[in-house]
Design an enzyme around this catalytic site. Structure first.
Site, PDB file in Angstrom:
ATOM      1  N   LYS A  20       0.873  -1.185   0.000  1.00 44.54           N
ATOM      2  CA  LYS A  20       0.000   0.000   0.000  1.00 44.54           C
ATOM      3  C   LYS A  20       0.903   1.225   0.000  1.00 44.54           C
ATOM      4  O   LYS A  20       1.651   1.444   0.951  1.00 44.54           O
ATOM      5  CB  LYS A  20      -0.901  -0.017   1.235  1.00 44.54           C
ATOM      6  CG  LYS A  20      -1.822   1.190   1.359  1.00 44.54           C
ATOM      7  CD  LYS A  20      -2.716   1.031   2.588  1.00 44.54           C
ATOM      8  CE  LYS A  20      -3.527   2.259   2.896  1.00 44.54           C
ATOM      9  NZ  LYS A  20      -4.509   2.610   1.878  1.00 44.54           N
ATOM     10  N   THR A  23      -2.746   6.692   0.133  1.00 45.01           N
ATOM     11  CA  THR A  23      -3.967   6.735   0.919  1.00 45.01           C
ATOM     12  C   THR A  23      -4.832   7.839   0.347  1.00 45.01           C
ATOM     13  O   THR A  23      -4.321   8.871  -0.095  1.00 45.01           O
ATOM     14  CB  THR A  23      -3.680   6.947   2.425  1.00 45.01           C
ATOM     15  OG1 THR A  23      -4.912   6.886   3.153  1.00 45.01           O
ATOM     16  CG2 THR A  23      -2.981   8.266   2.707  1.00 45.01           C
ATOM     17  N   GLU A  73      -3.340   0.899  -3.562  1.00 42.76           N
ATOM     18  CA  GLU A  73      -3.995   0.674  -2.267  1.00 42.76           C
ATOM     19  C   GLU A  73      -4.007  -0.814  -1.909  1.00 42.76           C
ATOM     20  O   GLU A  73      -4.504  -1.205  -0.866  1.00 42.76           O
ATOM     21  CB  GLU A  73      -5.443   1.187  -2.305  1.00 42.76           C
ATOM     22  CG  GLU A  73      -5.568   2.686  -2.303  1.00 42.76           C
ATOM     23  CD  GLU A  73      -5.686   3.261  -0.908  1.00 42.76           C
ATOM     24  OE1 GLU A  73      -5.407   2.549   0.073  1.00 42.76           O
ATOM     25  OE2 GLU A  73      -6.060   4.446  -0.803  1.00 42.76           O
TER      26      GLU A  73
END
Length: 110
Positions: A20, A23, A73
């Site tokens: 990831k 954000t 993500e």
């Protein structure tokens, strides 16, 4: 300006592994800048687990989210859209914060 950032515990391993790398946040949580180092804690327990370095902050519309956003993500696009709607119901204007992990001291990585 944010001085720390939180993530749901379910995202901790994805962040630590580098799976990831972005954000998506609302405007209130977008006040960071490239080069800024932020401590990262879990949302649920406010437990620190790493520091991140902000690479860039880019506005993005919910309706313009792509498979690339989802991959960054570590989700599918339908999963990403569902998660964003759970966190920010009905919000169209988002901000993509691209980051890398710079410190995990004292954190046991499995």
């Amino acid at each position: 300006m944010l001085t720390k950032i939180t993530f749901f515990e379910r995202f901790e391993q994805d962040i630590l592994s580098g799976a990831k790398t972005i954000t998506l946040r609302n405007e209130a949580e977008s006040h960071v800048f490239a080069g800024q180092i932020l401590p990262v804690s879990t949302f649920e327990a406010d437990r620190w687990f790493c520091d991140i370095k902000v690479i860039e902050v880019v506005p993005v519309l919910f309706s313009a989210l792509t498979e690339q956003h989802a991959a960054q993500e570590n989700m599918t696009l339908p999963e990403l859209r569902r998660v964003i709607q759970e966190i920010y119901p009905g919000l169209e204007q988002l901000f993509q914060i691209h980051f890398c992990v710079v410190n995990t001291r004292a954190h046991p990585i499995n």
